[in-house]
Design an enzyme around this catalytic site. Structure first.
Site, PDB file in Angstrom:
ATOM      1  N   GLY A  50       0.775  -1.234   0.000  1.00  0.00           N
ATOM      2  CA  GLY A  50       0.000   0.000   0.000  1.00  0.00           C
ATOM      3  C   GLY A  50       0.810   1.289   0.000  1.00  0.00           C
ATOM      4  O   GLY A  50       0.341   2.308  -0.492  1.00  0.00           O
ATOM      5  N   ASP A  91      -4.713   2.033  10.990  1.00  0.00           N
ATOM      6  CA  ASP A  91      -6.115   1.835  11.350  1.00  0.00           C
ATOM      7  C   ASP A  91      -6.148   1.294  12.792  1.00  0.00           C
ATOM      8  O   ASP A  91      -6.143   2.072  13.751  1.00  0.00           O
ATOM      9  CB  ASP A  91      -6.745   0.878  10.336  1.00  0.00           C
ATOM     10  CG  ASP A  91      -8.232   0.693  10.548  1.00  0.00           C
ATOM     11  OD1 ASP A  91      -8.806   1.369  11.425  1.00  0.00           O
ATOM     12  OD2 ASP A  91      -8.837  -0.130   9.830  1.00  0.00           O
TER      13      ASP A  91
END
Ligand code: PRP
Length: 182
Positions: free
Chosen positions: A44, A103
């Site tokens: 990512g 997250d």
């Protein structure tokens, strides 16, 4: 073509570019003469890593790690798994971990502890996106591009089932895209 799948753009290409310049300027000052090892966490972080490193105007080295905590779909499994380790020794080095998103924080807590255990001199974290509402462990990034609400985001490295990483901005997809896949 991909545009028709998008519900809302939350961070534009220009905003990402400007923020990368800003963080790049700070890192240039902070790491001048330290030759830090910048570690991209694949997959990512690739677009942000490329955007950020070209804005750092002092010597750096690059390396790459693959760890995995999401296994497709939209929610975290909670397990962090090392898939590919660094090629470089971190002992005595100043490390800058570059992530696309924090997250739950599990991935970065695991990575930071691992690198400190290997006797890195310092470990700092840069993340493009922070989702503070998602946190289940205690960890914060040293530099955050954008703090965003707890929604499923894609683009600029962030994926949905390996798709949409190539979008040049950060956005939310239309509901029917998730429904079709699940
Ligand atoms: C994503 C992201 C972070 C991690 C953050 O990686 O790149 O590494 O999840 O989530 P956490 O804070 O809840 O741990 P992912 O495992 O999806 O791999 P990818 O980078 O290949 O998409």
């Amino acid at each position: 073509m991909l545009e028709k799948t998008i519900k809302q753009v939350l961070v534009t290409e220009d905003e990402i570019s400007e923020k990368s310049r800003e963080i790049g300027r700070i890192l240039t000052e902070e790491y001048n003469d330290k030759n830090p090892l910048m570690v991209a966490i694949l997959k990512g972080s690739v677009p942000f890593f490329a955007e950020l490193t070209k804005r750092i105007d002092t010597h750096i080295e690059m390396d790459f790690m693959v760890v995995s905590s999401y296994h497709g779909g939209t929610s975290s499994s909670g397990e962090v798994k090392m898939v590919k380790d660094l090629d470089t020794s971190v002992e005595g080095r100043d490390i800058i971990i570059v992530e696309d998103i924090i997250d739950t924080g599990r991935t970065l807590l695991y990575l930071k502890q691992l690198l400190l255990h290997r006797k890195a001199n310092s470990v700092k974290i840069v993340t493009l996106v922070d989702k503070p509402e998602g946190r289940v462990v205690e960890i914060e990034a040293d530099y955050v591009g954008f703090s965003l609400p707890n929604e499923f985001l894609v683009g600029f490295g962030l994926d949905y089932d390996e798709h949409f990483r190539n979008l040049p901005y950060i956005c939310i997809l239309k509901e029917e895209i998730y429904q079709d896949k699940d």
